[in-house]
Design an enzyme around this catalytic site. Structure first.
Site, PDB file in Angstrom:
ATOM      1  CG  ASP A   1       1.644 -32.885  39.039  1.00  0.00           C
ATOM      2  OD1 ASP A   1       0.764 -32.673  39.849  1.00  0.00           O
ATOM      3  OD2 ASP A   1       2.456 -33.747  39.067  1.00  0.00           O
TER       4      ASP A   1
HETATM    5  C1  GLC Z   1       2.370 -36.834  40.284  1.00  0.00           C
HETATM    6  C2  GLC Z   1       1.597 -35.731  41.420  1.00  0.00           C
HETATM    7  C3  GLC Z   1       2.355 -34.928  42.086  1.00  0.00           C
HETATM    8  C4  GLC Z   1       3.825 -35.345  42.328  1.00  0.00           C
HETATM    9  C5  GLC Z   1       4.239 -35.619  41.001  1.00  0.00           C
HETATM   10  C6  GLC Z   1       5.787 -36.387  41.077  1.00  0.00           C
HETATM   11  O1  GLC Z   1       1.413 -36.744  39.331  1.00  0.00           O
HETATM   12  O2  GLC Z   1       0.416 -35.124  41.035  1.00  0.00           O
HETATM   13  O3  GLC Z   1       1.889 -34.517  43.531  1.00  0.00           O
HETATM   14  O4  GLC Z   1       4.631 -34.593  43.209  1.00  0.00           O
HETATM   15  O5  GLC Z   1       3.687 -36.390  40.129  1.00  0.00           O
HETATM   16  O6  GLC Z   1       5.741 -37.423  41.687  1.00  0.00           O
END
Ligand code: GLC
Length: 751
Positions: free
Chosen positions: A290
């Site tokens: 993430d």
């Molecule tokens: C965010 C979220 C994740 C998302 C990623 C890209 O922090 O936790 O669900 O897909 O970053 O935006």
């Protein structure tokens, strides 16, 4: 077929490489993707391999803490960046891809985007969709999102989010499918099917990314990013099945989660990514971190610096590093120092390149960058119609005293009051996609929806009444006066759309500001008041729930919100949704969910005081239970019959029941099958959802439906985390909700 023409300086190397590549090209038509990946891997330097594991966000768009980095194009040219997220539109993706084609090996970039509930056409937030229990409709919504996103240059969506959660304080409940493992698993698979369509590589499909692996929804206190601590048994029984269902549906990638699980951050958790995902489940796709979660292991305290973070994550099975820059900064040295085996890096690169080949990007890096296809896909009337259908199926009718609803279309004067009546983007909820250059006039506001429905033959009055937040009551008088002029009052209130979503945990789940006070003032006029509650999560509103005669939970319904709400208000659609998540009476009641254990002192009513850990100051029951939702027609259940009274481990039981539409409106009913294992080697929940059917019935019509009970539905993880079914007695319940059980029978499972 793409020609690999490496930009070499030395003639000798150039001739040699061209020779190798020439051979490889002639075989390309006959080579498998695995062979093509390996032949490319052999040409890659260590830096180029690490580059494939590195992902940044595009400039100007952030869904996390941003690291300013001006030389991304240069890094792309040097083969140091393999994927970019938040790149929107065919033109923008084409421009980035052109830069990638200047790199030595011309490996295409992979473009990822959070297409969670729609790209341009915006569907209801996923938790709202889950309340439809309509798997086909949810699959269709994901399919349309994929058609639009892939036309807009997106290869890969960071969806579906499949985190089970029993805590509405957690803002990300809006993004998932609620509290139940069985329903969540069915929905996870449906959404993967929708996104990936006929398969990864189709130009109308996007690669799915199942997130957040794992147990992110169990964060302590419902506070986002917080720790998670649970038994392996609970992990396997409640939180992992939706991930497995998504994997079985063919999901191409996974994303790990921010939380630590039992003391080990998910991003560095080899039990999750190596033992379970890539081991037991034999997952062949790749795992992306993430946002920044690799580097954030330093904050967790499981690693000491970026190199340690990169080591921990890559060894644990995290293939791509989103935005932490730990891999690009340290991984090559970890390999040359012998800390990380080259084979581990090669495996990660192989997984990512395989997906790029499957997407057809090596054959044509621009195959998803087609402005003509984009323009057509983003303006398909059928997409709006599907969004309207999904939205009205997501609206939950919580109360309808004296059948105020549906409102007659002949009603002379209607007052439509509240801060969300004319709101535009609020209807999209969190995790919508803001497309550059696309204005918001395709969003049907609630006001526009009603005008369109009844504006010709009814007078529609408007007053804002108050803001969503704040304590300004100066608009109350006008709102009350407006209500007095009307035959019916509709009040649209709720959260702001960005009060739920990522990093949006709330300690107080009340409807903000003075909106409830406004409602009470309007109720004092004696007019029939229908309340619409717009939110991304279950809220707490006991006073309003008791006082208002009619309540519709409208969540955030997306770009067709106004039309869907009007369809339900005026009976063009008979509400059929059922809550996918329990609504607590107070924050103090959380966590509260339907599949609880009986405990040694079960309470059957509010007056049992020495029982089931009841509160002395609150009912033992939630405000609204899992599976609850009303319609304009009552349904009756009768004639439950089991084919046999007992079954062996290899046998089955057919359970049939008749449902009748006892009302005057055609409608749909979600018939829910719950099972209870009365005695087990470990205690079993009071009931567990094990199947459901959503059936349509005309007024007076009856249908008999049959459920099949097999060993799988009776199995659970025992204390050794083994999936077992144990002989004994079971209770089978058919319900209109988890609490409104209409029919029940017992049966026995024998050896
Ligand atoms: C965010 C979220 C994740 C998302 C990623 C890209 O922090 O936790 O669900 O897909 O970053 O935006």
């Amino acid at each position: 077929m793409q020609q690999f023409v490496p930009l070499m300086r030395s003639t000798t190397i150039r001739i040699l490489c061209s020779l190798v590549l020439l051979i490889s090209l002639t075989d390309a038509q006959t080579m498998t993707i695995a062979q093509r990946v390996d032949s490319l891997l052999r040409l890659m330097t260590l830096d180029e391999k690490v580059g494939q594991l590195n992902q940044y966000t595009d400039d100007g768009v952030a869904t996390g803490p941003v690291t300013l980095d001006k030389d991304k194009p240069q890094q792309v040219k040097q083969g140091k960046l393999g994927s970019i997220l938040n790149v929107l539109g065919g033109e923008r993706t084409r421009s980035w891809q052109k830069i990638a084609m200047q790199s030595r090996l011309r490996i295409p970039l992979l473009f990822g985007q959070d297409v969670v509930h729609g790209y341009k056409t915006t569907f209801p937030i996923p938790l709202a969709e889950a309340c439809s229990w309509d798997l086909e409709a949810m699959e269709r919504a994901a399919r349309i999102a994929a058609v639009e996103a892939s036309a807009g240059g997106v290869h890969w969506t960071f969806a579906p989010m499949v985190d089970i959660s029993r805590d509405p304080r957690w803002g990300r409940v809006m993004e998932g499918a609620g509290e139940d493992t069985y329903l969540g698993s069915q929905i996870a698979a449906a959404r993967v099917r929708g996104f990936q369509g006929k398969g990864i590589g189709q130009t109308d499909a996007v690669m799915a990314c199942v997130k957040h692996f794992a147990a992110y929804g169990a964060a302590v206190g419902g506070r986002d990013y917080n720790s998670v601590d649970m038994s392996d048994r609970m992990l396997w029984e409640t939180y992992l099945p939706p991930f497995k269902a998504a994997l079985d549906a063919g999901a191409g990638t996974f994303m790990n989660s921010f939380n630590d699980l039992n003391g080990i951050p998910a991003t560095g958790n080899s039990y999750l990514m190596r033992d379970i995902l890539k081991g037991k489940w034999n997952f062949s796709g790749f795992v992306v971190s993430d946002w920044g979660s690799v580097g954030e292991m330093i904050n967790h305290g499981s690693v000491k610096d970026p190199a340690d973070a990169a080591r921990s994550a890559i060894l644990a099975g995290c293939d791509m590093d989103m935005e932490s820059r730990c891999y690009t900064g340290t991984l090559a040295k970890l390999v040359t120092d012998g800390v990380v085996p080259m084979a581990v890096v090669d495996d990660a690169v192989r997984r990512i390149l395989t997906k790029k080949f499957e997407l057809g990007l090596f054959d044509d890096p621009y195959r998803f960058c087609d402005p003509k296809r984009e323009a057509k896909a983003l303006n398909e009337p059928a997409h709006a119609a599907a969004a309207r259908d999904m939205a009205r199926k997501s609206i939950v009718l919580l109360k309808n005293e004296k059948n105020i609803l549906p409102i007659s279309k002949g009603t002379k004067t209607i007052a439509f009051i509240g801060p969300l009546v004319k709101a535009v983007k609020q209807n999209k909820g969190f995790w919508d996609v803001e497309l550059p250059g696309v204005d918001s006039n395709f969003i049907v506001t609630q006001w526009e929806g009603l005008q369109e429905k009844i504006g010709k033959h009814s007078t529609l009055l408007y007053a804002k009444g108050c803001e969503i937040e704040g304590n300004d009551r100066s608009g109350f008088a006008e709102a009350v006066e407006t209500a007095k002029k009307a035959d019916v009052v509709i009040l649209s209130i709720g959260e702001r759309r960005d009060m739920s979503g990522e990093a949006k945990s709330r300690s107080d789940l009340s409807i903000p500001g003075v909106q409830v006070e406004l409602a009470m003032e309007l109720l004092k006029t004696g007019k029939p008041v229908v309340v619409l509650i717009n939110a991304g999560r279950p809220l707490v509103f006991n006073e309003l729930a008791d006082a208002a005669p009619a309540i519709l939970y409208t969540w955030w319904l997306g770009s067709e919100a106004g039309n869907a709400i009007a369809d339900v208000l005026f009976g063009d659609y008979n509400p059929s949704a059922k809550l996918a998540m329990t609504f607590p009476r107070s924050v103090g009641q959380i966590p509260i969910y339907y599949n609880y254990y009986n405990t040694g002192r079960p309470a059957t009513g509010d007056n049992d005081r020495f029982y089931r850990s009841a509160y002395i100051d609150l009912s033992i029951h939630p405000r609204y239970e899992f599976g609850y939702g009303l319609g304009y027609s009552p349904f009756t259940y009768s004639g439950l019959k089991l084919s046999v009274g007992s079954m062996s481990m290899t046998g089955t039981i057919q359970a049939s029941v008749t449902i009748t539409n006892a009302g005057k409106y055609a409608g749909e009913e979600v018939v829910q099958l719950y099972l209870r294992d009365l005695v087990g080697s470990i205690i079993r929940p009071m009931k567990e959802l094990k199947d459901f059917r959503k059936i349509a019935l005309a007024p007076g019509e009856s249908k008999t439906i049959t459920f099949t009970i097999d060993k799988e539905k009776l199995s659970f993880y025992d204390q050794h985390v083994q999936w077992v079914a144990e002989p004994g007695e079971f209770e089978l319940m058919i319900g209109a909700s988890s609490r409104d059980i209409r029919q029940k029978e017992r049966f026995t499972l024998t050896k």
